[in-house]
Write an enzyme that holds these catalytic residues in place. Structure first.
Site, PDB file in Angstrom:
ATOM      1  N   VAL A   1      47.849  26.196  33.368  1.00 32.64           N
ATOM      2  CA  VAL A   1      46.766  25.596  34.129  1.00 32.64           C
ATOM      3  C   VAL A   1      46.224  26.641  35.095  1.00 32.64           C
ATOM      4  CG1 VAL A   1      48.226  24.727  35.997  1.00 32.64           C
ATOM      5  CG2 VAL A   1      46.075  23.560  35.470  1.00 32.64           C
ATOM      6  N   SER A   2      44.923  26.618  35.308  1.00 27.60           N
ATOM      7  CA  SER A   2      44.326  27.479  36.336  1.00 27.60           C
ATOM      8  C   SER A   2      43.941  26.615  37.523  1.00 27.60           C
ATOM      9  CB  SER A   2      43.087  28.202  35.789  1.00 27.60           C
ATOM     10  OG  SER A   2      42.120  27.278  35.354  1.00 27.60           O
ATOM     11  N   THR A   3      43.759  27.213  38.676  1.00 25.51           N
ATOM     12  CA  THR A   3      43.537  26.445  39.910  1.00 25.51           C
ATOM     13  C   THR A   3      42.272  25.602  39.818  1.00 25.51           C
ATOM     14  OG1 THR A   3      44.618  28.204  41.149  1.00 25.51           O
ATOM     15  CG2 THR A   3      43.301  26.639  42.411  1.00 25.51           C
ATOM     16  N   ASP A   4      41.175  26.191  39.295  1.00 29.01           N
ATOM     17  CA  ASP A   4      39.925  25.436  39.238  1.00 29.01           C
ATOM     18  C   ASP A   4      40.023  24.278  38.238  1.00 29.01           C
ATOM     19  OD1 ASP A   4      40.102  27.193  37.116  1.00 29.01           O
ATOM     20  OD2 ASP A   4      37.919  27.291  36.845  1.00 29.01           O
TER      21      ASP A   4
END
Length: 521
Positions: free
Chosen positions: A10-13
């Site tokens: 998962v990426s933060t955005d």
């Protein structure tokens, strides 16, 4: 499928926009393995962008599958193909690498049967959709940032001297941050003097709280954000241009462009200032009466004290004078320049008349700058005509246009910072009041001044060096404001008691060319 490695990413955005979370993905993958009797050999959790495969956890997983002694069929499971990659080129390349070590990448929500040839079409779709989303998101972000820049907002990490903050509605902005802001103001002020080079100023600024590497320092002192200007970069045929920023500038535009002139080598470096001992204030102003060389000064050690002398800089010359006697002679001579209280208003009236006359004649700096701006506009217009007639090519026209626009921007900044005529007149009046106050009792003021102030005063009276022979001095030129004072004093001496001083024979031209030396503080 008997065993598999689990990969969750998962990426933060993405976590903010779609609610993705690592535990949720891991929980779904574990339930899938339990339902299908798949042994989990390892779980790799990633918080990283999928634009490429330079990811810490993926690198560990790849090293594990490559380092297996037995190259049995193995699998890597993830939720969807966008968890695997958001770039088609890199995705196909990685799939090939995995096949080389007998490892199969699989998405449980978007399964692909690689035994069926037509399934590669679905794989292409699954991989293309995330990349198109990324491209669209990047385009929207770029458009939004350009729109914000055009509105005068800084849209990245705050430069040195500023900090990133947010308004109550969530809009971001930058604001000065101390002590870095004060250090940056000091940097620009020092660079504008042209005394020290950029590297020397950077090292001095370190002690003032500005920690900056050499390469980054060169970038920030070239950045117009410090004078309140935002640069909108070129994009799709739209040329680069500048807009006024919404943030608080640390320096004026004129100071910023003055620094750019220094960095570009367009500003003359001032001469080194002569320093002097408090017993030798005239050092550097006296000429030798025998050889016309400059008199210097030094001290001789006596039995009970040190004795100071002015002597010729040529060791073979015998000119030598006691500093105490020369200094006293000069202090006594200052009475000739003392301004009589009764005529101070007349003196100010003459100087103000000269100042107003020069502005009426169009000699002020505003007209000079306006003429320079008109000249740049004519050059740009001429280049445009020549380009239309195909006398110059597009590249040459672009260079000429850029140079003219840069020059116009610098001149506009200087013109903006210039005071108007009313402010200039008020400044001159204030300076004249200061001059009258000092010259009304010039001897007392000189005796109580520091060495630096004494030397400024000497330089304002005598623009050229004095030739002193031990008894008297002579000079080829006296500053004209002081000539005016001496002329007034001479008339006062010849007036009888009760008579009025006539100014009919005192032309304003007497002081016209010597106003500036008189204003030295």
């Amino acid at each position: 499928m008997n065993s598999a490695y689990l990969y969750v990413r998962v990426s933060t955005d993405e976590q903010k926009r779609k609610g993705y979370s690592l535990p949720e993905q891991e929980d779904r993958l574990m339930r899938y393995c339990e339902q299908n009797n798949i042994e989990v050999r390892g779980i790799y959790r990633e918080d990283y962008s999928a634009k490429n495969f330079n990811r810490p956890e993926w690198t560990k997983l790849l090293n594990v599958v490559k380092g297996r002694k037995k190259k049995d069929q193995e699998n890597i499971l993830f939720i969807k193909w966008d968890r695997f990659s958001r770039n088609i080129e890199y995705a196909y390349q990685m799939i090939g690498i995995l096949r080389g070590v007998n490892v199969q990448a699989m998405a449980i929500d978007q399964p692909i049967d690689f035994k069926i040839p037509e399934s590669t079409v679905m794989l292409a779709v699954y991989l293309a959709v995330p990349e198109s989303e990324n491209t669209r998101r990047a385009l929207n972000t770029l458009t939004g940032m350009r729109r914000a820049r055009k509105a005068g907002r800084w849209m990245s990490t705050a430069p040195k001297g500023y900090q990133n903050l947010s308004h109550s509605d969530g809009r971001k902005f930058i604001a000065p941050k101390q002590p870095e802001a004060a250090a940056m103001q000091w940097v620009f002020t020092e660079l504008s003097k042209g005394v020290y080079n950029a590297e020397q100023v950077r090292k001095q600024a370190f002690s003032k709280g500005l920690k900056c590497e050499r390469n980054n320092f060169w970038k920030i002192i070239r950045n117009p954000v410090y004078c309140g200007t935002i640069v909108v970069p070129p994009y799709e045929g739209e040329e680069m241009y500048f807009v006024k920023g919404q943030h608080e500038p640390l320096v004026t535009e004129s100071l910023f462009y003055e620094v750019q002139d220094v960095l570009n080598g367009n500003k003359r470096i001032p001469a080194t200032k002569v320093t002097s001992n408090e017993m030798l204030p005239l050092r550097g102003f006296l000429e030798c009466p025998l050889c016309s060389r400059m008199l210097t000064g030094s001290a001789s050690k006596g039995r009970h004290s040190r004795y100071y002398y002015y002597h010729c800089s040529d060791n073979t010359c015998k000119s030598r004078f006691k500093a105490e006697e020369v200094n006293k002679y000069f202090e006594d001579d200052l009475i000739n320049f003392q301004l009589h209280p009764g005529i101070s208003n007349h003196f100010k009236a003459i100087v103000l008349d000269v100042f107003k006359s020069e502005h009426r004649d169009g000699l002020d700096e505003r007209k000079v700058i306006a003429d320079q701006m008109e000249e740049q506009e004519k050059m740009l217009s001429n280049a445009r005509k020549r380009f239309m007639l195909e006398e110059i090519d597009a590249e040459d026209f672009k260079i000429i246009k850029s140079e003219c626009n840069d020059a116009l921007r610098m001149l506009e900044a200087k013109l903006t910072d210039l005071p108007n005529k009313a402010d200039s007149l008020k400044t001159v009046e204030n300076l004249l009041n200061l001059v009258v106050e000092k010259y009304s009792n010039i001897q007392l003021h000189y005796k109580g001044a520091s060495v630096a102030e004494k030397r400024k005063l000497i330089g304002s009276i005598y623009p050229q060096n004095l030739c002193f022979d031990g008894k008297q001095h002579r000079t080829a030129y006296l500053s004209e404001p002081l000539s005016l004072i001496m002329l007034i004093n001479k008339q006062l001496q010849g007036i009888k008691k009760g008579e009025k001083l006539s100014f009919d024979n005192l032309s304003p031209k007497v002081a016209r060319r010597g106003i500036e030396p008189l204003f030295l503080e």
